[in-house]
Design an enzyme around this catalytic site. Structure first.
Site, short mmCIF file in Angstrom:
data_model
loop_
_atom_site.label_atom_id
_atom_site.label_comp_id
_atom_site.label_asym_id
_atom_site.label_seq_id
_atom_site.Cartn_x
_atom_site.Cartn_y
_atom_site.Cartn_z
N ASP A 193 -5.46 -0.25 9.38
CA ASP A 193 -5.67 0.13 7.97
C ASP A 193 -5.14 -0.96 7.05
O ASP A 193 -5.79 -1.36 6.07
CB ASP A 193 -4.92 1.45 7.67
CG ASP A 193 -5.77 2.63 8.11
OD1 ASP A 193 -5.27 3.76 8.23
OD2 ASP A 193 -6.99 2.38 8.37
N ASP A 198 0.58 -2.82 5.79
CA ASP A 198 1.12 -2.47 7.11
C ASP A 198 0.47 -3.35 8.17
O ASP A 198 -0.66 -3.80 8.04
CB ASP A 198 0.83 -1.00 7.42
CG ASP A 198 1.68 -0.09 6.51
OD1 ASP A 198 1.48 1.13 6.54
OD2 ASP A 198 2.50 -0.66 5.76
N GLU A 230 0.86 -1.20 0.00
CA GLU A 230 0.00 0.00 0.00
C GLU A 230 0.89 1.24 0.00
O GLU A 230 1.76 1.38 0.85
CB GLU A 230 -0.94 -0.03 1.21
CG GLU A 230 -0.21 0.09 2.54
CD GLU A 230 -1.15 -0.05 3.73
OE1 GLU A 230 -1.07 -1.11 4.38
OE2 GLU A 230 -1.95 0.89 3.98
N ASP A 234 -1.00 -2.66 10.68
CA ASP A 234 -1.97 -1.95 11.55
C ASP A 234 -3.38 -2.17 11.02
O ASP A 234 -3.59 -2.91 10.06
CB ASP A 234 -1.61 -0.45 11.57
CG ASP A 234 -1.62 0.14 10.15
OD1 ASP A 234 -1.03 1.19 9.93
OD2 ASP A 234 -2.19 -0.55 9.23
#
Ligand code: 28F
Length: 660
Positions: free
Chosen positions: A517, A513, A440, A515
């Site tokens: 998101d 990532d 991303e 996380d």
């Protein structure tokens, strides 16, 4: 499998106690397909094969040397051996029944698969007599044993007489089975074909030189068929060499005499015959185990193939031909005609109709039996060996040329397709070993491009949130630039035109990532792949990278943790509590030095990947797709209330897994 009473019965002193009785015959008539693969003509002839296998087992065990195979009429067949004769004693567990009756009326009745009574037998087929009985409207067993003659009659598996002593047999012995397949089961298919039975008998006779099969058939059944004689004595001391000559007599041959031998290893037998045909002819590979055909091949074929190709390579080395090292088994066996027959003590079969041998040691034993002898055969006529080797090398060269052409074609095709500019492609064209990382944003893309192995790893940076295909309209889907770039990079068309072979990479790895998101983008991508390229997921080509969330350092020691839980575990187990541990949390892949991104997440040697698989595969079986569609709609679809409901219902599982 021990016998019922623990008496150690040797192979000859068989008595009724060796019979393991497992179950009745009802299931056979309800679902004949489960036992003989159907109720068509092929299944009808399978009945004949079962009885013939039992007679052959008696011959292979050394107790019979003649089998009569008589087609009395289109609907009735008689098979006779001159073996020991089925045991006629009482079965200890069923005093009112004879051993014959137990064998003929109970499924899996037979010590054969315990290997006690037979050194090598059709094994799994040894339970066939009762199946044939169940599927025959009439079946008679006659036994000549200990100078007496016995007979018992059955219909559809049930005895219609007891086992009666009907006379004396002063100078003969053996078992005769006469049966008429049941038209209630086979309908109009219930007619035997003389040609099929004749070939079956001849094939068996080739497989065991110690038996003569006497074929007889009602001439009225032969009509126009001139290849099937009314009578024949089928006995082939030459074994598979004769069989192979017979099978290739009208084909152009590359060599004049086949490589054919018989070897005994560890009390088990290996016989083979191979010849090579003209390039225009189609070869074949017929293999058997304990005279039972193994049309789906198996471990014995693997061993044979290895022996042939390794011996040819070794011969090439001997004569200094460097190219010999590149030939494959397919190259070595191209246009070959092979017959392979092995006799194993306790064969393991696989597949719906048990026609594939999976005995592990058969590979090693068959290779061992063939290799030395093929080495010798090759060096006994180096001109012939060189001819074979050079033909194999030509095939290897041809194969490599074709592969190169395919790769060049792929490369040019994708050039024509105008790959998305932001794709950092890999240099290798061998899609089996290449991977595409989906990352991303451009900063993660930058680190990934530096960290990757340019030969096998491509990187495609995706911008921002991916369209949620589970709730988007198909117009929005086709208009979406990100997703059409993704399909272009993969070299495939999404949806019904998707073809796994078009894939330009062996693996697709979602590397977002660590996380929330990142997890959301991963979920959107997985939804896209599941909806638009389900076969890619089912084929196990989609993966999730596992980038670390934390780096823990203490002195020179560094470890990485995927999440909070792993951080605690590593802290507790791998670090010295007395001094401070420096813990840093990675904001995103873009923050990670390329060397660390490589080592922790991209390098196949040190990374961990999660393969994306369909859920509940084993629990829902066939309607796997329906269940998965429902789950994806619930979690990713438009109806938020479904999602909330699911989360509410499953929250405690999630909490439990977080161990809070
Ligand atoms: C026409 C078909 O079925 N022949 C057979 C024998 C001989 C023995 C036997 C058979 C339970 C399962 C062990 C006799 N004496 N031809 C045939 N011949 N079954 S079937 O034993 C049946 C037991 O396996 C036999 C001593 N040992 C074995």
């Amino acid at each position: 499998m021990s016998d019922l009473f623990g008496t150690a019965a040797s192979s000859d002193s068989y008595d009724a106690s060796n019979i393991e009785v497992l179950e009745g015959l009802e299931p056979v008539r309800h679902r004949p397909g489960m036992y003989i693969g159907g109720t068509d003509e092929r299944a009808l002839h399978h009945l004949a094969a079962e009885i013939l296998d039992n007679a052959m087992d008696e011959a292979v065990a050394g107790h019979a040397n003649r089998i009569d195979f008589i087609l009395e009429s289109a609907t009735t067949l008689t098979i006779r051996d001159n073996g020991r004769g089925m045991p006629t004693g009482k079965h200890p567990k069923f005093p009112e029944k004879s051993a014959v009756e137990v064998i003929m009326t109970t499924l899996h009745a037979g010590g054969k698969f315990s290997g006690k009574s037979y050194a090598t037998s059709g094994g799994l087929h040894g339970v066939g007599a009762s199946v044939v009985n169940a599927l025959s409207s009439a079946l008679t067993v006659e036994i000549a044993r200990e100078k007496l003659l016995y007979r018992q009659e059955f219909s559809r598996g049930a005895p219609v007489t007891a086992l009666n002593e009907i006379g004396t047999a002063p100078n003969r012995r053996g078992t005769t089975v006469t049966f008429t397949p049941d038209t209630e089961i086979f309908g109009e298919n219930a007619k035997f074909r003389a040609a099929t039975l004749y070939r079956m008998a001849r094939s068996k006779a080739y497989l065991f030189a110690g038996v003569e099969i006497r074929w007889r058939c009602d001439p009225a059944l032969l009509a126009s068929n001139d290849t099937v004689p009314a009578e024949a004595s089928l006995h082939f001391p030459g074994g598979l060499a004769d069989a192979l000559n017979d099978a290739t007599q009208d084909k152009g041959l590359m060599i004049s005499t086949p490589f054919a031998e018989l070897a005994e290893l560890d009390g088990q037998k290996f016989e083979w015959a191979i010849t090579w045909l003209d390039a225009s002819e189609d070869g074949f590979f017929s293999s058997y185990c304990n005279t039972v055909p193994t049309p789906s091949g198996g471990t014995h074929e693997t061993g044979f193939r290895q022996a042939i190709v390794r011996a040819l390579r070794a011969f090439g080395e001997l004569v200094g031909n460097k190219k010999a090292a590149d030939i494959s088994a397919d190259d070595a066996l191209a246009n070959s005609a092979v017959m392979l027959s092995v006799f194993l003590r306790d064969p393991q079969f696989q597949g719906q109709t048990k026609d594939r041998l999976v005995s592990a040691d058969a590979t090693r034993l068959t290779e061992q039996a063939v290799r030395d002898r093929f080495d010798h055969w090759l060096s006994s006529d180096t001109a012939r060996a060189t001819y074979l080797l050079e033909t194999a090398i030509d095939r290897a060269e041809e194969r490599k040329r074709r592969k190169k052409e395919k790769e060049v074609a792929r490369k040019s095709a994708t050039r024509r397709l105008r790959l998305p500019g932001k794709l950092a492609d890999c240099t290798s064209n061998d899609s089996e070993f290449t991977e595409l990382f989906l990352v991303e944003g451009d900063s993660a893309g930058g680190s990934a491009k530096q960290a990757r192995d340019r030969k096998t790893q491509a990187v495609l940076p995706l911008r921002g949130k991916i369209l949620n295909v589970a709730s988007a309209s198909s117009e929005k889907l086709t208009a979406n630039q990100e997703l059409s770039d993704l399909a272009l990079a993969l070299g495939v068309k999404p949806g019904k035109d998707f073809k796994l072979d078009d894939l330009r990479y062996g693996r697709i790895i979602i590397m977002t990532d660590a996380d929330v998101d990142g997890a959301h983008i991963a979920a959107l991508l997985m939804t896209y792949f599941y909806r638009e390229m389900p076969n890619l997921v089912e084929a196990g080509r989609l993966f999730l990278a596992q980038p670390p969330l934390y780096r823990l350092t203490q002195g020179g020691k560094t470890e990485y943790a995927l999440d909070d839980e792993q951080r605690e575990t590593i802290l507790a187990k791998n670090f010295d509590k007395r001094s401070k541990v420096e813990i840093s949390r990675f904001k995103g892949l873009g923050e990670m030095p390329p060397a660390q991104l490589k080592e922790t997440t991209m390098n196949p040697a040190s990374r961990r990947l999660l393969r994306v698989d369909l859920p509940m595969r084993d629990s829902v079986g066939a309607d796997l797709r329906r269940h998965t569609d429902q789950l994806v709609n619930t979690l990713m679809g438009k109806k938020a209330e479904l999602r909330f409901g699911y989360i509410r219902d499953h929250a405690d599982d999630v909490l439990a897994s977080l161990d809070v």
